[in-house]
Design a protein around this motif. Structure first.
Motif, mmCIF file in Angstrom:
data_model
loop_
_atom_site.group_PDB
_atom_site.id
_atom_site.type_symbol
_atom_site.label_atom_id
_atom_site.label_comp_id
_atom_site.label_asym_id
_atom_site.label_seq_id
_atom_site.Cartn_x
_atom_site.Cartn_y
_atom_site.Cartn_z
ATOM 1 N N VAL A 79 0.847 -1.202 0.000
ATOM 2 C CA VAL A 79 0.000 0.000 0.000
ATOM 3 C C VAL A 79 0.880 1.250 0.000
ATOM 4 C CG1 VAL A 79 -1.586 1.380 1.409
ATOM 5 C CG2 VAL A 79 -2.065 -1.040 1.007
ATOM 6 N N CYS A 80 1.894 1.283 0.880
ATOM 7 C CA CYS A 80 2.792 2.444 0.929
ATOM 8 C C CYS A 80 3.527 2.623 -0.394
ATOM 9 C CB CYS A 80 3.792 2.309 2.071
ATOM 10 S SG CYS A 80 3.051 2.546 3.700
ATOM 11 N N ARG A 81 3.975 1.531 -0.977
ATOM 12 C CA ARG A 81 4.660 1.615 -2.273
ATOM 13 C C ARG A 81 3.716 2.169 -3.340
ATOM 14 N NH1 ARG A 81 9.474 -1.592 -2.542
ATOM 15 N NH2 ARG A 81 9.830 -2.634 -0.555
ATOM 16 N N TRP A 82 2.465 1.700 -3.324
ATOM 17 C CA TRP A 82 1.475 2.180 -4.294
ATOM 18 C C TRP A 82 1.209 3.672 -4.087
ATOM 19 C CZ3 TRP A 82 -3.298 4.493 -4.212
ATOM 20 C CH2 TRP A 82 -4.012 4.483 -5.408
ATOM 21 N N LEU A 83 1.038 4.091 -2.830
ATOM 22 C CA LEU A 83 0.796 5.505 -2.543
ATOM 23 C C LEU A 83 1.975 6.359 -3.013
ATOM 24 C CD1 LEU A 83 -0.801 5.162 0.995
ATOM 25 C CD2 LEU A 83 -1.972 5.973 -1.078
ATOM 26 N N ASN A 84 3.186 5.904 -2.752
ATOM 27 C CA ASN A 84 4.365 6.649 -3.196
ATOM 28 C C ASN A 84 4.429 6.731 -4.718
ATOM 29 O OD1 ASN A 84 5.316 7.267 -0.637
ATOM 30 N ND2 ASN A 84 6.685 5.514 -0.534
ATOM 31 N N ARG A 85 4.236 5.607 -5.378
ATOM 32 C CA ARG A 85 4.303 5.574 -6.841
ATOM 33 C C ARG A 85 3.198 6.442 -7.461
ATOM 34 N NH1 ARG A 85 3.988 0.526 -7.315
ATOM 35 N NH2 ARG A 85 1.778 0.381 -7.717
ATOM 36 N N THR A 86 2.028 6.422 -6.868
ATOM 37 C CA THR A 86 0.875 7.104 -7.442
ATOM 38 C C THR A 86 0.828 8.589 -7.104
ATOM 39 O OG1 THR A 86 -0.347 5.023 -7.269
ATOM 40 C CG2 THR A 86 -1.653 7.020 -7.596
ATOM 41 N N TYR A 87 1.179 8.959 -5.876
ATOM 42 C CA TYR A 87 0.956 10.318 -5.409
ATOM 43 C C TYR A 87 2.203 11.118 -5.039
ATOM 44 C CZ TYR A 87 -3.957 9.045 -5.059
ATOM 45 O OH TYR A 87 -5.226 8.648 -5.339
ATOM 46 N N ALA A 88 3.331 10.487 -4.825
ATOM 47 C CA ALA A 88 4.503 11.200 -4.296
ATOM 48 C C ALA A 88 5.294 11.867 -5.420
ATOM 49 C CB ALA A 88 5.390 10.251 -3.500
ATOM 50 N N TRP A 89 4.968 13.113 -5.659
ATOM 51 C CA TRP A 89 5.681 13.872 -6.680
ATOM 52 C C TRP A 89 6.667 14.862 -6.072
ATOM 53 C CZ3 TRP A 89 5.603 12.695 -11.717
ATOM 54 C CH2 TRP A 89 4.625 11.793 -12.129
ATOM 55 N N GLN A 90 6.653 14.992 -4.769
ATOM 56 C CA GLN A 90 7.571 15.872 -4.051
ATOM 57 C C GLN A 90 8.186 15.054 -2.914
ATOM 58 O OE1 GLN A 90 8.181 19.007 -5.078
ATOM 59 N NE2 GLN A 90 6.702 18.680 -6.722
ATOM 60 N N PRO A 91 9.422 15.363 -2.519
ATOM 61 C CA PRO A 91 10.059 14.580 -1.458
ATOM 62 C C PRO A 91 9.217 14.469 -0.186
ATOM 63 C CG PRO A 91 11.653 16.080 -2.439
ATOM 64 C CD PRO A 91 10.309 16.416 -3.031
ATOM 65 N N GLN A 92 8.538 15.542 0.198
ATOM 66 C CA GLN A 92 7.754 15.525 1.426
ATOM 67 C C GLN A 92 6.464 14.706 1.297
ATOM 68 O OE1 GLN A 92 8.325 18.191 -0.479
ATOM 69 N NE2 GLN A 92 6.480 19.422 -0.707
ATOM 70 N N HIS A 93 6.184 14.186 0.117
ATOM 71 C CA HIS A 93 5.009 13.330 -0.090
ATOM 72 C C HIS A 93 5.355 11.844 0.028
ATOM 73 C CE1 HIS A 93 3.146 16.720 -2.732
ATOM 74 N NE2 HIS A 93 3.144 17.018 -1.446
ATOM 75 N N VAL A 94 6.633 11.533 0.126
ATOM 76 C CA VAL A 94 7.076 10.139 0.172
ATOM 77 C C VAL A 94 6.914 9.572 1.580
ATOM 78 C CG1 VAL A 94 9.064 8.589 -0.098
ATOM 79 C CG2 VAL A 94 8.701 10.473 -1.727
ATOM 80 N N ILE A 95 6.199 8.457 1.659
ATOM 81 C CA ILE A 95 6.133 7.708 2.913
ATOM 82 C C ILE A 95 7.461 6.964 3.007
ATOM 83 C CG2 ILE A 95 4.950 5.874 4.195
ATOM 84 C CD1 ILE A 95 2.448 6.554 2.460
ATOM 85 N N PRO A 96 8.224 7.144 4.085
ATOM 86 C CA PRO A 96 9.547 6.523 4.146
ATOM 87 C C PRO A 96 9.455 5.002 4.262
ATOM 88 C CG PRO A 96 9.024 7.551 6.247
ATOM 89 C CD PRO A 96 7.912 7.916 5.307
ATOM 90 N N PRO A 97 10.480 4.299 3.773
ATOM 91 C CA PRO A 97 10.460 2.836 3.836
ATOM 92 C C PRO A 97 10.448 2.298 5.267
ATOM 93 C CG PRO A 97 12.613 3.626 3.094
ATOM 94 C CD PRO A 97 11.704 4.816 3.156
ATOM 95 N N CYS A 98 10.791 3.130 6.242
ATOM 96 C CA CYS A 98 10.772 2.713 7.648
ATOM 97 C C CYS A 98 9.475 3.150 8.331
ATOM 98 C CB CYS A 98 11.979 3.278 8.384
ATOM 99 S SG CYS A 98 12.100 5.088 8.307
ATOM 100 N N TRP A 99 8.401 3.340 7.559
ATOM 101 C CA TRP A 99 7.126 3.809 8.111
ATOM 102 C C TRP A 99 6.692 2.981 9.318
ATOM 103 C CZ3 TRP A 99 3.234 0.318 8.321
ATOM 104 C CH2 TRP A 99 3.340 -0.797 7.490
ATOM 105 N N HIS A 100 6.954 1.678 9.284
ATOM 106 C CA HIS A 100 6.527 0.768 10.366
ATOM 107 C C HIS A 100 7.321 0.973 11.647
ATOM 108 C CE1 HIS A 100 10.102 -1.568 9.363
ATOM 109 N NE2 HIS A 100 9.748 -1.356 8.108
ATOM 110 N N ARG A 101 8.448 1.688 11.575
ATOM 111 C CA ARG A 101 9.248 1.968 12.771
ATOM 112 C C ARG A 101 8.824 3.270 13.447
ATOM 113 N NH1 ARG A 101 15.389 0.863 11.534
ATOM 114 N NH2 ARG A 101 15.477 1.097 13.800
#
Length: 160
Positions: A60-82
């Motif tokens: 889901v996070c990967r999909w959200l990043n691929r679909t919506y993250a056009w700016q650095p501050q829109h990226v959900i970090p890969p360590c979101w679960h931490r």
């Protein structure tokens, strides 16, 4: 002359794992067959549901990043679960997304929720977000302040 549809490249939202879909359906049935916490309440879930949730939320996070993250501050970090608060937010947002696309108006509201999620995520991550987004997770900078809390509530109204 052959034309290709540019919308054909869009990826679908990750499908909810069967065990979670069954649980959600059981909770929302007219006569609920599943009794338990909402599936986005991570800390209250039993291990079998938690495992399925974990397997779903990363795509889901990967999909959200691929679909919506056009700016650095829109990226959900890969360590979101931490980031515990972020994990709860991601779970709620993901389940809200599964419901929202049943109705066009609700889908518009979900996009407003997405925007508010980004604001809360960036406030929570602060400057650590820059490092986390490039794969260098930083632990909670305020951890020492949490350690200052007493280990238990004072008894009989005693002052701390």
């Amino acid at each position: 002359m052959s034309t290709t549809n540019p919308l054909a490249a869009y990826q679908p939202f990750p499908e909810l794992p069967a065990v979670l879909a069954t649980y959600v359906a059981g909770r929302s049935a007219e006569e609920p067959s599943a009794d338990g916490p909402p599936p986005w309440d991570i800390g209250a879930l039993p291990p079998d549901l938690l495992d399925s949730l974990n397997e779903w939320l990363d795509p889901v996070c990967r999909w959200l990043n691929r679909t919506y993250a056009w700016q650095p501050q829109h990226v959900i970090p890969p360590c979101w679960h931490r980031h515990e608060g972020l994990a709860y937010e991601v779970a709620a947002l993901a389940f809200a997304r599964t419901d929202a696309y049943q109705d066009a108006g609700a889908a518009v509201v979900w996009h407003e929720q997405w925007d508010r999620f980004l604001t809360r995520m960036n406030i929570a991550l602060g400057k650590a977000g820059e490092q986390c987004r490039v794969g260098r997770h930083e632990e909670r900078p305020a951890r020492f302040q949490l350690a200052a809390w007493p280990t238990s509530e004072p008894a009989n109204g005693e002052a701390v």
